[in-house]
Design a protein around this motif. Sequence first.
Motif, PDB file in Angstrom:
ATOM      1  N   PHE A 139       0.822  -1.205   0.000  1.00  0.00           N
ATOM      2  CA  PHE A 139       0.000   0.000   0.000  1.00  0.00           C
ATOM      3  C   PHE A 139       0.859   1.259   0.000  1.00  0.00           C
ATOM      4  CE2 PHE A 139      -3.558  -2.572   0.469  1.00  0.00           C
ATOM      5  CZ  PHE A 139      -4.731  -1.843   0.622  1.00  0.00           C
ATOM      6  N   GLY A 140       0.387   2.256  -0.733  1.00  0.00           N
ATOM      7  CA  GLY A 140       0.949   3.593  -0.721  1.00  0.00           C
ATOM      8  C   GLY A 140      -0.210   4.564  -0.788  1.00  0.00           C
ATOM      9  N   PRO A 141       0.065   5.864  -0.891  1.00  0.00           N
ATOM     10  CA  PRO A 141      -1.022   6.852  -0.931  1.00  0.00           C
ATOM     11  C   PRO A 141      -2.035   6.604  -2.036  1.00  0.00           C
ATOM     12  CG  PRO A 141       1.091   7.936  -0.583  1.00  0.00           C
ATOM     13  CD  PRO A 141       1.396   6.499  -0.872  1.00  0.00           C
ATOM     14  N   TYR A 142      -1.579   6.144  -3.198  1.00  0.00           N
ATOM     15  CA  TYR A 142      -2.488   5.936  -4.328  1.00  0.00           C
ATOM     16  C   TYR A 142      -3.515   4.849  -4.010  1.00  0.00           C
ATOM     17  CZ  TYR A 142      -3.985   5.406  -9.211  1.00  0.00           C
ATOM     18  OH  TYR A 142      -4.724   5.361 -10.365  1.00  0.00           O
ATOM     19  N   ILE A 143      -3.061   3.705  -3.512  1.00  0.00           N
ATOM     20  CA  ILE A 143      -3.991   2.611  -3.231  1.00  0.00           C
ATOM     21  C   ILE A 143      -4.868   2.942  -2.024  1.00  0.00           C
ATOM     22  CG2 ILE A 143      -4.162   0.180  -2.561  1.00  0.00           C
ATOM     23  CD1 ILE A 143      -1.844  -0.435  -4.344  1.00  0.00           C
ATOM     24  N   VAL A 144      -4.318   3.652  -1.053  1.00  0.00           N
ATOM     25  CA  VAL A 144      -5.141   4.109   0.067  1.00  0.00           C
ATOM     26  C   VAL A 144      -6.295   4.960  -0.459  1.00  0.00           C
ATOM     27  CG1 VAL A 144      -5.216   5.609   2.095  1.00  0.00           C
ATOM     28  CG2 VAL A 144      -3.329   4.000   1.814  1.00  0.00           C
ATOM     29  N   LEU A 158      -6.644  10.149  -7.339  1.00  0.00           N
ATOM     30  CA  LEU A 158      -5.747   9.048  -7.701  1.00  0.00           C
ATOM     31  C   LEU A 158      -4.543   9.677  -8.407  1.00  0.00           C
ATOM     32  CD1 LEU A 158      -8.340   6.427  -9.008  1.00  0.00           C
ATOM     33  CD2 LEU A 158      -7.210   6.500  -6.773  1.00  0.00           C
ATOM     34  N   LEU A 159      -3.736  10.350  -7.615  1.00  0.00           N
ATOM     35  CA  LEU A 159      -2.646  11.157  -8.159  1.00  0.00           C
ATOM     36  C   LEU A 159      -1.445  10.291  -8.522  1.00  0.00           C
ATOM     37  CD1 LEU A 159      -1.634  14.006  -8.823  1.00  0.00           C
ATOM     38  CD2 LEU A 159      -0.838  14.192  -6.455  1.00  0.00           C
ATOM     39  N   ASP A 160      -1.248  10.110  -9.827  1.00  0.00           N
ATOM     40  CA  ASP A 160      -0.067   9.409 -10.319  1.00  0.00           C
ATOM     41  C   ASP A 160       0.668  10.331 -11.283  1.00  0.00           C
ATOM     42  OD1 ASP A 160      -1.632   9.435 -12.592  1.00  0.00           O
ATOM     43  OD2 ASP A 160      -1.623   7.262 -12.897  1.00  0.00           O
ATOM     44  N   ILE A 179       5.837  13.423  -6.401  1.00  0.00           N
ATOM     45  CA  ILE A 179       4.484  13.994  -6.430  1.00  0.00           C
ATOM     46  C   ILE A 179       3.714  13.703  -5.149  1.00  0.00           C
ATOM     47  CG2 ILE A 179       4.349  13.885  -8.937  1.00  0.00           C
ATOM     48  CD1 ILE A 179       2.595  11.413  -8.675  1.00  0.00           C
ATOM     49  N   ARG A 180       4.096  12.650  -4.430  1.00  0.00           N
ATOM     50  CA  ARG A 180       3.368  12.288  -3.215  1.00  0.00           C
ATOM     51  C   ARG A 180       3.513  13.336  -2.126  1.00  0.00           C
ATOM     52  NH1 ARG A 180       6.127   6.540  -2.385  1.00  0.00           N
ATOM     53  NH2 ARG A 180       7.888   7.933  -2.831  1.00  0.00           N
ATOM     54  N   ASP A 181       4.589  14.111  -2.185  1.00  0.00           N
ATOM     55  CA  ASP A 181       4.857  15.076  -1.121  1.00  0.00           C
ATOM     56  C   ASP A 181       4.812  16.517  -1.609  1.00  0.00           C
ATOM     57  OD1 ASP A 181       5.494  15.482   1.660  1.00  0.00           O
ATOM     58  OD2 ASP A 181       7.504  16.105   1.035  1.00  0.00           O
ATOM     59  N   ASP A 182       4.469  16.711  -2.875  1.00  0.00           N
ATOM     60  CA  ASP A 182       4.463  18.076  -3.404  1.00  0.00           C
ATOM     61  C   ASP A 182       3.206  18.816  -2.947  1.00  0.00           C
ATOM     62  OD1 ASP A 182       5.761  19.972  -5.559  1.00  0.00           O
ATOM     63  OD2 ASP A 182       3.591  20.037  -5.863  1.00  0.00           O
ATOM     64  N   PRO A 183       3.353  19.916  -2.218  1.00  0.00           N
ATOM     65  CA  PRO A 183       2.172  20.603  -1.672  1.00  0.00           C
ATOM     66  C   PRO A 183       1.282  21.217  -2.741  1.00  0.00           C
ATOM     67  CG  PRO A 183       4.167  21.886  -1.273  1.00  0.00           C
ATOM     68  CD  PRO A 183       4.608  20.555  -1.797  1.00  0.00           C
ATOM     69  N   PHE A 184       1.882  21.803  -3.781  1.00  0.00           N
ATOM     70  CA  PHE A 184       1.082  22.443  -4.825  1.00  0.00           C
ATOM     71  C   PHE A 184       0.192  21.428  -5.533  1.00  0.00           C
ATOM     72  CE2 PHE A 184       0.489  23.744  -9.273  1.00  0.00           C
ATOM     73  CZ  PHE A 184      -0.171  24.947  -9.085  1.00  0.00           C
ATOM     74  N   LEU A 185       0.788  20.329  -5.988  1.00  0.00           N
ATOM     75  CA  LEU A 185       0.023  19.315  -6.717  1.00  0.00           C
ATOM     76  C   LEU A 185      -1.070  18.695  -5.860  1.00  0.00           C
ATOM     77  CD1 LEU A 185       2.304  17.052  -8.947  1.00  0.00           C
ATOM     78  CD2 LEU A 185       0.352  18.437  -9.631  1.00  0.00           C
ATOM     79  N   ASN A 186      -0.738  18.374  -4.631  1.00  0.00           N
ATOM     80  CA  ASN A 186      -1.710  17.692  -3.780  1.00  0.00           C
ATOM     81  C   ASN A 186      -2.879  18.592  -3.402  1.00  0.00           C
ATOM     82  OD1 ASN A 186      -0.931  14.768  -2.769  1.00  0.00           O
ATOM     83  ND2 ASN A 186       0.977  15.883  -3.096  1.00  0.00           N
ATOM     84  N   ILE A 187      -2.610  19.865  -3.168  1.00  0.00           N
ATOM     85  CA  ILE A 187      -3.706  20.781  -2.850  1.00  0.00           C
ATOM     86  C   ILE A 187      -4.597  20.991  -4.069  1.00  0.00           C
ATOM     87  CG2 ILE A 187      -4.272  23.177  -2.272  1.00  0.00           C
ATOM     88  CD1 ILE A 187      -1.869  23.158  -0.386  1.00  0.00           C
ATOM     89  N   MET A 207      -9.786  12.488 -15.587  1.00  0.00           N
ATOM     90  CA  MET A 207      -8.445  13.085 -15.608  1.00  0.00           C
ATOM     91  C   MET A 207      -7.403  12.068 -16.055  1.00  0.00           C
ATOM     92  SD  MET A 207      -8.231  15.753 -12.397  1.00  0.00           S
ATOM     93  CE  MET A 207      -8.935  14.708 -11.111  1.00  0.00           C
ATOM     94  N   LEU A 208      -7.505  10.846 -15.553  1.00  0.00           N
ATOM     95  CA  LEU A 208      -6.546   9.809 -15.938  1.00  0.00           C
ATOM     96  C   LEU A 208      -6.641   9.492 -17.427  1.00  0.00           C
ATOM     97  CD1 LEU A 208      -6.943   7.416 -12.864  1.00  0.00           C
ATOM     98  CD2 LEU A 208      -4.934   8.803 -13.413  1.00  0.00           C
ATOM     99  N   ASP A 209      -7.856   9.450 -17.957  1.00  0.00           N
ATOM    100  CA  ASP A 209      -8.033   9.122 -19.372  1.00  0.00           C
ATOM    101  C   ASP A 209      -7.560  10.246 -20.279  1.00  0.00           C
ATOM    102  OD1 ASP A 209      -9.039   6.750 -18.547  1.00  0.00           O
ATOM    103  OD2 ASP A 209     -11.027   6.984 -19.426  1.00  0.00           O
TER     104      ASP A 209
END
Length: 235
Positions: A139-144, A158-160, A179-187, A207-209
């Motif tokens: 598990f990581g942030p994406y699967i959580v 589902l940020l990849d 990307i998992r820790d980037d504040p701009f992207l995550n916000i 978004m993914l498609d």
Amino acid sequence: MGTKKCSPRRKQAENRALAIPSNTISWFVFQIMEWFSENGRKFSWRKNDYPLYRVVVTELLLQRTRAETVDRFIGNFFELYPDWLTIARSESANLQKALEPFGLWQRRAATLRKLATEIKNRGGTLPESPEELVMLPGFGPYIVNAVLLYREKSPVPLLDGSMARLLERYFGSRGLVDIRDDPFLNIIARRVLRESEVSPLSLNWGMLDLAAQICAPASPKCEHCPLTKRCPSST
């Protein structure tokens, strides 16, 4: 223990993300969903009631394997392994054989057996909190977030790498490599989901498609993109 201080650079990135007007996000979401309604990909796991066991296994297999490949073989895998208990009791060689079509079968077999054993020992259920979920094998942030999306319909991204590319090209560049820790992207990703009234699952898929089919890494098809009119990266 003291409270961890936010660096000026991180605070600046957070403020930049929060300063983006809501109507800019609304227009982005509207265009994504209009495009997705006509062009979205059809995969077997794209169902609101997709079983949680299948959600987790599918997302694990989607890591570093094309979605089309996973979709082609995932049905056969679930016929052989319909639940966590079946995986936990499986022979390693048999599990690896079933995972061969997806690639990386030895590593994936080990991860799935370890995860299945952990869930079996928990009575067959996943933990409730994100903090506990992220401690599970594989598990990581994406699967959580995938679990929270399907189980609770939570507005989480589902940020990849693909979604990050789309968001960066439209809203602006991130500051960190991870990307998992980037504040701009995550916000920004969270704002897109939380400030929308559409289905969080559908918006994530849209978004993914769009990122996969149009907003490609090297040669984006800007002429076919619904965001071209306002996208600063459009060529």
